[in-house]
Design a protein around this motif. Sequence first.
Motif, short mmCIF file in Angstrom:
data_model
loop_
_atom_site.label_atom_id
_atom_site.label_comp_id
_atom_site.label_asym_id
_atom_site.label_seq_id
_atom_site.Cartn_x
_atom_site.Cartn_y
_atom_site.Cartn_z
N GLY A 1 57.43 131.92 83.12
CA GLY A 1 57.98 133.22 83.46
C GLY A 1 59.46 133.34 83.14
N ASP A 2 60.12 132.23 82.88
CA ASP A 2 61.54 132.28 82.51
C ASP A 2 61.72 132.94 81.14
OD1 ASP A 2 62.30 131.03 84.82
OD2 ASP A 2 62.99 129.17 83.88
N THR A 3 62.88 133.53 80.96
CA THR A 3 63.25 134.10 79.67
C THR A 3 64.48 133.36 79.15
OG1 THR A 3 62.41 136.29 80.27
CG2 THR A 3 64.01 136.20 78.48
N LEU A 4 64.36 132.82 77.96
CA LEU A 4 65.43 132.00 77.39
C LEU A 4 66.16 132.73 76.26
CD1 LEU A 4 63.60 128.53 77.13
CD2 LEU A 4 64.93 129.47 79.04
N ARG A 5 67.46 132.48 76.19
CA ARG A 5 68.22 132.94 75.03
C ARG A 5 69.22 131.84 74.68
NH1 ARG A 5 73.18 134.94 76.72
NH2 ARG A 5 73.33 134.95 79.00
N HIS B 1 75.88 134.89 69.39
CA HIS B 1 74.81 135.21 70.33
C HIS B 1 73.53 135.37 69.54
CE1 HIS B 1 77.36 135.79 73.91
NE2 HIS B 1 78.28 136.14 73.01
N HIS B 2 72.63 134.41 69.65
CA HIS B 2 71.41 134.43 68.84
C HIS B 2 70.43 135.47 69.37
CE1 HIS B 2 72.98 130.88 66.92
NE2 HIS B 2 73.05 130.26 68.07
N ALA B 3 69.65 136.00 68.44
CA ALA B 3 68.77 137.13 68.78
C ALA B 3 67.42 136.68 69.36
CB ALA B 3 68.53 137.98 67.53
N VAL B 4 66.72 137.65 69.86
CA VAL B 4 65.31 137.57 70.27
C VAL B 4 65.10 136.60 71.44
CG1 VAL B 4 62.93 137.39 69.55
CG2 VAL B 4 64.66 138.09 67.90
N PRO B 5 65.53 137.02 72.62
CA PRO B 5 65.22 136.24 73.81
C PRO B 5 63.71 136.10 73.95
CG PRO B 5 65.99 138.46 74.39
CD PRO B 5 66.23 138.28 72.93
N ARG B 6 63.28 135.05 74.65
CA ARG B 6 61.85 134.77 74.71
C ARG B 6 61.41 134.41 76.13
NH1 ARG B 6 58.17 132.64 71.08
NH2 ARG B 6 56.24 132.10 72.11
N SER B 7 60.42 135.13 76.61
CA SER B 7 59.79 134.76 77.89
C SER B 7 58.70 133.74 77.60
CB SER B 7 59.20 136.00 78.58
OG SER B 7 60.20 136.95 78.84
N VAL B 8 58.70 132.67 78.34
CA VAL B 8 57.72 131.60 78.13
C VAL B 8 56.88 131.42 79.39
CG1 VAL B 8 58.98 130.32 76.35
CG2 VAL B 8 59.53 129.93 78.76
N GLY B 9 55.62 131.00 79.20
CA GLY B 9 54.76 130.93 80.36
C GLY B 9 53.57 130.01 80.18
N GLN B 10 52.50 130.36 80.89
CA GLN B 10 51.30 129.51 80.90
C GLN B 10 50.69 129.38 79.51
OE1 GLN B 10 50.54 127.71 83.29
NE2 GLN B 10 51.53 128.62 85.07
N GLY B 11 50.86 130.39 78.68
CA GLY B 11 50.31 130.31 77.34
C GLY B 11 51.02 129.26 76.50
N GLU B 12 52.34 129.24 76.59
CA GLU B 12 53.10 128.24 75.84
C GLU B 12 52.75 126.83 76.35
OE1 GLU B 12 54.27 131.16 76.73
OE2 GLU B 12 54.95 132.01 74.83
N ARG B 13 52.57 126.71 77.67
CA ARG B 13 52.19 125.41 78.23
C ARG B 13 50.86 124.94 77.64
NH1 ARG B 13 52.81 122.76 83.10
NH2 ARG B 13 53.75 124.55 84.13
N ALA B 14 49.88 125.81 77.64
CA ALA B 14 48.56 125.42 77.13
C ALA B 14 48.65 125.08 75.64
CB ALA B 14 47.54 126.53 77.37
N LEU B 15 49.37 125.89 74.89
CA LEU B 15 49.48 125.60 73.46
C LEU B 15 50.18 124.27 73.21
CD1 LEU B 15 50.07 129.14 72.00
CD2 LEU B 15 48.57 127.41 71.01
N TYR B 16 51.16 123.95 74.03
CA TYR B 16 51.84 122.67 73.86
C TYR B 16 50.83 121.52 74.01
CZ TYR B 16 55.68 119.39 73.65
OH TYR B 16 56.53 118.39 73.25
N HIS B 17 49.95 121.64 74.98
CA HIS B 17 48.93 120.60 75.17
C HIS B 17 47.88 120.63 74.07
CE1 HIS B 17 50.59 120.25 79.31
NE2 HIS B 17 50.18 119.01 79.18
N ALA B 18 47.71 121.74 73.43
CA ALA B 18 46.74 121.83 72.34
C ALA B 18 47.32 121.29 71.03
CB ALA B 18 46.29 123.28 72.15
N LEU B 19 48.64 121.39 70.90
CA LEU B 19 49.27 120.97 69.65
C LEU B 19 49.65 119.49 69.65
CD1 LEU B 19 51.42 124.16 69.18
CD2 LEU B 19 49.64 123.35 67.61
#
Lengths: 344, 344, 344
Positions: free
Chosen positions: C102-106, C21-39
């Motif tokens: 808004g989803d949280t991934l693990r 069971h890998h650590a540090v679940p992550r909530s992803v959202g509009q910020g990650e979307r914008a950064l993806y388009h910036a990168l």
Amino acid sequence: MGAKTNPGRFFEDYHVGDTIHHAVPRSVGQGERALYHALYPARHALYSSDMFARACGLPASPLDDLIAFHVVFGKTVPDVSLNAVANLGYAQGRWLAPVWPGDTLRSVSEVIGVKENSNGKTGVVWVRTSGYNQHGKAVLEYVRWVMVRKRDAASAAPEPVVPDLLSALDAEALKIPEGLDFSDYDFTLAGEPHRWGDYEIGEQIDHVDGVTVEEAEHMVATRLWQNTAKVHFDTSARPDGSRLIYGGHVISMARALSFNGLANAQMIVGLNGGAHANPCLSGDTVRAWSEVLDKADTPAPGVGAIRLRLVATKDGDPFRLKGEDGKYLPEVLLDLDYWALMPK
Amino acid sequence: MGAKTNPGRFFEDYHVGDTIHHAVPRSVGQGERALYHALYPARHALYSSDMFARACGLPASPLDDLIAFHVVFGKTVPDVSLNAVANLGYAQGRWLAPVWPGDTLRSVSEVIGVKENSNGKTGVVWVRTSGYNQHGKAVLEYVRWVMVRKRDAASAAPEPVVPDLLSALDAEALKIPEGLDFSDYDFTLAGEPHRWGDYEIGEQIDHVDGVTVEEAEHMVATRLWQNTAKVHFDTSARPDGSRLIYGGHVISMARALSFNGLANAQMIVGLNGGAHANPCLSGDTVRAWSEVLDKADTPAPGVGAIRLRLVATKDGDPFRLKGEDGKYLPEVLLDLDYWALMPK
Amino acid sequence: MGAKTNPGRFFEDYHVGDTIHHAVPRSVGQGERALYHALYPARHALYSSDMFARACGLPASPLDDLIAFHVVFGKTVPDVSLNAVANLGYAQGRWLAPVWPGDTLRSVSEVIGVKENSNGKTGVVWVRTSGYNQHGKAVLEYVRWVMVRKRDAASAAPEPVVPDLLSALDAEALKIPEGLDFSDYDFTLAGEPHRWGDYEIGEQIDHVDGVTVEEAEHMVATRLWQNTAKVHFDTSARPDGSRLIYGGHVISMARALSFNGLANAQMIVGLNGGAHANPCLSGDTVRAWSEVLDKADTPAPGVGAIRLRLVATKDGDPFRLKGEDGKYLPEVLLDLDYWALMPK
């Protein structure tokens, strides 16, 4: 199967009256807002604070007016400037409605002028571009003209059509965002005490601060606006191996720097003209100065309009623009003419 | 019309008892959260996952405590440190409430001390800064003192006032976020099995990992917090042409690196002191080590407090701090003393 | 007190049937979307516009499929690849549900194979990794195998277990996102007219554009996915002082570049295989070409599946992959085999 990639349009592909529906609509939100503040030293309070924006009669803090510009502009690049030799000018730009987080923008351009150059190899194309939100409401419009390569030097020149463009918008033509009210404007929170009445036509302001720009930053910015022009990203696209910085990056940098002296020039509502005078490259330190070109009243409570020249330079002394030959000095990067709204 | 730009305050402009309302409130949200994770290798689960935060009794994942610090601090720069020669120290910092996406922060400082230096050219100013959210609730407070230039060496020295500052906060003074409950803490998801009881006072931890820092990154970070100090952005602002990295960038980098060994030191609630021992520049590889300075119980279920020294270095061996002369070794960048909350 | 930092797992620490069971679940959202388009120069309309996604039967624009991949993958690094010598391959990857802001991934991995190498110093470990959202629903699964160091060359070799892996997924195994409907697909807004029927098996497409990559960008990206492998961040971690660019950064860059020619290959639903053929370093100009490997119909209205080879190179001519010796040419960075969904 023919080639699947987009070769861009050539001069022959533009006809006055054509409408181009640009691809890839874009939803913009809190992420774009945060990135804008990370890329530019942006501090105008209306775009930084929901509370401040509400105290000015808006429902929330809109996205920066230049985010709207960059996104709308970026969509036009594959259709208008992929084979452009030069971005020649802007005119009659108007911000028609604020862009809110969650809005989806798309762009449409109409070809309003074409004129082949005397060399027979290139021509000038004028387009009027409009940005629309998800409700079909126009949020921005502007005219841009670019020099474009011909596909074939032998093809016949079209009947020249050169649109009549205003050298500057009348203040009456400016669209004031619905509800905007500067009657209870908080100058302390905004960061400077200077109100509309404190600025005189002809006054010049040195914005003092400078930012040395980096490759990673301008590429991050330019991609964020989905601007795909090769020269910004690919060191093999230009003979000297440099990456040309997107002119809009310089506009945003200069506008953000202008906070220091123009903190209350809150909203950009008109773009009268603009020239990217010299290329900006990584390592350049961008500075800015402004000149008050005009002032006008508006019908909105407490709101005045101020017409500003915003000049970005790479070092050099402020307030110098052109040489005796009438050409921009080599340190001048940008000469922009815009209308902003300011508390009276 | 006088000059419109902000020249910053000089030593003579500070008087004990003055209140400074800092400009440009800032709404923070999901974009700032994502950028924080992009700029620093941040992995503390409470700030990464809404689900994890809810399992700890919070309504959602708050923004990183250091986002609150950087935003509140950034607002003070134009009023406190534009003409500062040196950032001398921090004391009595307390995080008073979590910052949630959508909150709007502003900063207010009170001048609590002034003392002219014997050279007559500079003086020390102490301010107590508080950050408030849109409900007027304080989210953070801390004392900072800086050395500031005098406008005029000839001006009379003020009556010296040197505040009594605690070398460290008592654990009882720490504010535990409402609802925080580590009774059902998931150590597997958090990333490490070590609980509060597993750490001993005096224990030292080498956080092992390193990050080589780049110009674009620290400028993006520093702008994000609207920190405008010239030395971070403008290669012409320092004689050697280097850009000094904002000390807070080093704090965040070291705190994020400290995950490896302190994954369960989830929330920062107190700042006892801090020194930016040596400048950090682009190209430096930042590493970190920690020392357990103290431990204390808290009234919140399952929650212990741990006082940590966090040291950032640019290479060199861990656990070395000062030379025989009592001065920081040249490789030491940061010496920070803080309280964190950890599951018991 | 023992060491508190994570030394990573060695070959001896993996046993077939183990669940990690890998650590540090992550909530992803509009910020990650914008950064993806910036990168990345990402322009696929379904991930750019909520309106476009709704017109395709989805409730909103999902986060890019590769954001899901990077986040799920990043979580596995501390447990799977901290002591890995090489990332050897991927197989049987399937995107099982879109990831929404808004989803949280693990992430959870099962060890499905181990085989010691003949040198006695390393071994190969196969894991099947699954990513889950906050509802416990699997959003992604894939098999990865890596070469891992042994802790002790003298330790006994385990019974070798080598899983049977498919060289490519059957199209029937692909999971089509619920509601997806390309019946009214807008090719103009999507950016290209080419539909599923316009592509032929064996067809090759040069995506033309290139991006010269920078240190700051790949580190920002890699941190965003909480990938902690030292070689990406620390110039002292590799003998030559270079920072190895995370292979997933190259995947995303190549996929984004493939818009030019494959603008309608909207959603990635299967990962058949992939090789990081040569290291990518800062300063490299990444280009991409694709080859159509297979096509299949799907039960969803208007939706076809297309199997593509996506090759990333650093300069060199397109369509060259391996030398006469069967080895990848030195300019090849990535050879990826995936299934995408395209309007018929």
